[in-house]
Scaffold this motif. Structure first.
Motif, PDB file in Angstrom:
ATOM      1  N   GLN A  49       0.835  -1.200   0.000  1.00  0.00           N
ATOM      2  CA  GLN A  49       0.000   0.000   0.000  1.00  0.00           C
ATOM      3  C   GLN A  49       0.873   1.254   0.000  1.00  0.00           C
ATOM      4  N   ALA A  50       1.923   1.262   0.820  1.00  0.00           N
ATOM      5  CA  ALA A  50       2.832   2.408   0.851  1.00  0.00           C
ATOM      6  C   ALA A  50       3.446   2.640  -0.530  1.00  0.00           C
ATOM      7  N   SER A  51       3.836   1.561  -1.198  1.00  0.00           N
ATOM      8  CA  SER A  51       4.406   1.685  -2.546  1.00  0.00           C
ATOM      9  C   SER A  51       3.378   2.231  -3.531  1.00  0.00           C
ATOM     10  N   ARG A  52       2.126   1.804  -3.400  1.00  0.00           N
ATOM     11  CA  ARG A  52       1.076   2.335  -4.287  1.00  0.00           C
ATOM     12  C   ARG A  52       0.852   3.830  -4.036  1.00  0.00           C
ATOM     13  N   ILE A  53       0.846   4.235  -2.778  1.00  0.00           N
ATOM     14  CA  ILE A  53       0.675   5.659  -2.464  1.00  0.00           C
ATOM     15  C   ILE A  53       1.821   6.452  -3.093  1.00  0.00           C
ATOM     16  N   ALA A  54       3.049   5.955  -2.922  1.00  0.00           N
ATOM     17  CA  ALA A  54       4.215   6.656  -3.481  1.00  0.00           C
ATOM     18  C   ALA A  54       4.135   6.747  -5.005  1.00  0.00           C
ATOM     19  N   ARG A  55       3.586   5.739  -5.633  1.00  0.00           N
ATOM     20  CA  ARG A  55       3.491   5.703  -7.092  1.00  0.00           C
ATOM     21  C   ARG A  55       2.333   6.559  -7.621  1.00  0.00           C
ATOM     22  N   LEU A  56       1.216   6.592  -6.891  1.00  0.00           N
ATOM     23  CA  LEU A  56       0.003   7.228  -7.411  1.00  0.00           C
ATOM     24  C   LEU A  56      -0.151   8.702  -7.065  1.00  0.00           C
TER      25      LEU A  56
ATOM     26  N   ASP B 261       1.356  12.543  -6.348  1.00  0.00           N
ATOM     27  CA  ASP B 261       2.457  13.418  -6.739  1.00  0.00           C
ATOM     28  C   ASP B 261       3.373  13.631  -5.533  1.00  0.00           C
ATOM     29  N   PRO B 262       4.668  13.308  -5.637  1.00  0.00           N
ATOM     30  CA  PRO B 262       5.574  13.474  -4.498  1.00  0.00           C
ATOM     31  C   PRO B 262       5.744  14.930  -4.064  1.00  0.00           C
ATOM     32  N   ALA B 263       5.334  15.864  -4.893  1.00  0.00           N
ATOM     33  CA  ALA B 263       5.365  17.269  -4.488  1.00  0.00           C
ATOM     34  C   ALA B 263       4.275  17.569  -3.457  1.00  0.00           C
ATOM     35  N   HIS B 264       3.281  16.667  -3.356  1.00  0.00           N
ATOM     36  CA  HIS B 264       2.163  16.883  -2.443  1.00  0.00           C
ATOM     37  C   HIS B 264       2.043  15.828  -1.353  1.00  0.00           C
ATOM     38  N   VAL B 265       2.525  14.610  -1.621  1.00  0.00           N
ATOM     39  CA  VAL B 265       2.410  13.507  -0.657  1.00  0.00           C
ATOM     40  C   VAL B 265       3.767  12.813  -0.538  1.00  0.00           C
ATOM     41  N   ALA B 266       4.269  12.737   0.681  1.00  0.00           N
ATOM     42  CA  ALA B 266       5.523  12.031   0.957  1.00  0.00           C
ATOM     43  C   ALA B 266       5.199  10.717   1.649  1.00  0.00           C
ATOM     44  N   VAL B 267       5.838   9.656   1.229  1.00  0.00           N
ATOM     45  CA  VAL B 267       5.696   8.353   1.871  1.00  0.00           C
ATOM     46  C   VAL B 267       6.995   8.062   2.613  1.00  0.00           C
ATOM     47  N   VAL B 268       6.847   7.661   3.867  1.00  0.00           N
ATOM     48  CA  VAL B 268       7.999   7.338   4.709  1.00  0.00           C
ATOM     49  C   VAL B 268       7.722   6.006   5.394  1.00  0.00           C
ATOM     50  N   GLY B 269       8.712   5.143   5.398  1.00  0.00           N
ATOM     51  CA  GLY B 269       8.615   3.887   6.127  1.00  0.00           C
ATOM     52  C   GLY B 269       9.339   3.992   7.452  1.00  0.00           C
ATOM     53  N   LEU B 270       8.847   3.291   8.446  1.00  0.00           N
ATOM     54  CA  LEU B 270       9.502   3.243   9.756  1.00  0.00           C
ATOM     55  C   LEU B 270       9.597   1.777  10.169  1.00  0.00           C
ATOM     56  N   HIS B 271      10.817   1.261  10.164  1.00  0.00           N
ATOM     57  CA  HIS B 271      11.030  -0.130  10.584  1.00  0.00           C
ATOM     58  C   HIS B 271      11.118  -0.103  12.104  1.00  0.00           C
TER      59      HIS B 271
ATOM     60  N   GLU C  48      15.182  -6.315  -2.135  1.00  0.00           N
ATOM     61  CA  GLU C  48      14.365  -7.397  -2.701  1.00  0.00           C
ATOM     62  C   GLU C  48      12.934  -6.954  -2.995  1.00  0.00           C
ATOM     63  N   TYR C  49      12.368  -6.125  -2.125  1.00  0.00           N
ATOM     64  CA  TYR C  49      10.990  -5.667  -2.308  1.00  0.00           C
ATOM     65  C   TYR C  49      10.908  -4.362  -3.108  1.00  0.00           C
ATOM     66  N   GLN C  50      12.059  -3.875  -3.558  1.00  0.00           N
ATOM     67  CA  GLN C  50      12.141  -2.679  -4.398  1.00  0.00           C
ATOM     68  C   GLN C  50      11.421  -1.484  -3.783  1.00  0.00           C
ATOM     69  N   LEU C  51      11.658  -1.263  -2.502  1.00  0.00           N
ATOM     70  CA  LEU C  51      11.072  -0.123  -1.798  1.00  0.00           C
ATOM     71  C   LEU C  51      11.944   1.096  -2.071  1.00  0.00           C
ATOM     72  N   THR C  52      11.347   2.159  -2.590  1.00  0.00           N
ATOM     73  CA  THR C  52      12.117   3.326  -3.013  1.00  0.00           C
ATOM     74  C   THR C  52      11.925   4.553  -2.124  1.00  0.00           C
ATOM     75  N   PHE C  53      10.941   4.538  -1.253  1.00  0.00           N
ATOM     76  CA  PHE C  53      10.702   5.681  -0.380  1.00  0.00           C
ATOM     77  C   PHE C  53      11.659   5.611   0.826  1.00  0.00           C
ATOM     78  N   PRO C  54      11.888   6.746   1.509  1.00  0.00           N
ATOM     79  CA  PRO C  54      12.782   6.735   2.668  1.00  0.00           C
ATOM     80  C   PRO C  54      12.264   5.811   3.773  1.00  0.00           C
ATOM     81  N   ILE C  55      13.177   5.078   4.385  1.00  0.00           N
ATOM     82  CA  ILE C  55      12.827   4.160   5.472  1.00  0.00           C
ATOM     83  C   ILE C  55      13.803   4.378   6.614  1.00  0.00           C
ATOM     84  N   GLY C  56      13.249   4.692   7.776  1.00  0.00           N
ATOM     85  CA  GLY C  56      14.059   4.885   8.969  1.00  0.00           C
ATOM     86  C   GLY C  56      13.981   3.679   9.880  1.00  0.00           C
TER      87      GLY C  56
END
Length: 164
Positions: free
Chosen positions: A53-60, A62-72, A92-100
């Protein structure tokens, strides 16, 4: 008509970042809606539902308006979920958004950002508005339509230059 007061989102207490060249905080994203997904790489709900879902949000959106961040945010199986293992997982999961990587707790197994946000577990979705205010937090998987609607609602709010 009165306006509901919302608290500013707590800072993220992160020991390491992936997919970012510098440390990040909610303040870095002012002017954008933040969709933060808290996860553990050994959590089936995170792997099957939350992170896709996070990947879909990041893809769908506009990053100028919505930022996706992962927190492990690791609160169990600490020995298995190291930053080295997480790096391979991200690749492996091709996650491209920032992950802390949530900083371990001082006096127990619950990491610091997880405590600051009062999270119940993973997956947890947190939505932060353009002023940096915590607007939604939900534990467990949520329907994409609901999450998209919540993000659209926050995007439709009038933009203000500073937090109250």
């Amino acid at each position: 008509m009165g306006q509901t007061a919302f608290a500013l989102a707590p800072p993220w207490q992160v020991s390491q970042w992936f997919n970012s060249e510098r440390a990040l905080s909610p303040a870095d994203f002012r002017g954008r809606v933040i969709a933060m997904h808290a996860f553990q790489m050994l959590c089936p709900g995170c792997v099957q539902l939350g992170l896709p879902q996070a990947s879909r949000i990041a893809r769908l959106f506009d990053p100028a308006h919505v930022a996706v961040v992962g927190l492990h945010t690791v609160f169990e199986h600490h020995q298995a979920m190291t930053p080295v293992a997480l790096e391979a997982f991200i690749h492996e999961y091709q996650l491209t958004f920032p992950i802390g990587v949530d900083t371990p707790g001082e006096s127990g197994p619950i990491p610091r950002t997880m405590v600051a946000y009062g999270m119940q577990g993973t997956p947890t979705l947190v939505l932060i508005d353009r002023q940096g205010r915590l607007r939604k937090q939900s534990f467990g998987a949520e329907d994409d339509m609901r999450v998209g609607s919540d993000i659209a609602f926050l995007l439709a709010e009038p933009e203000r230059s500073a937090a109250p």
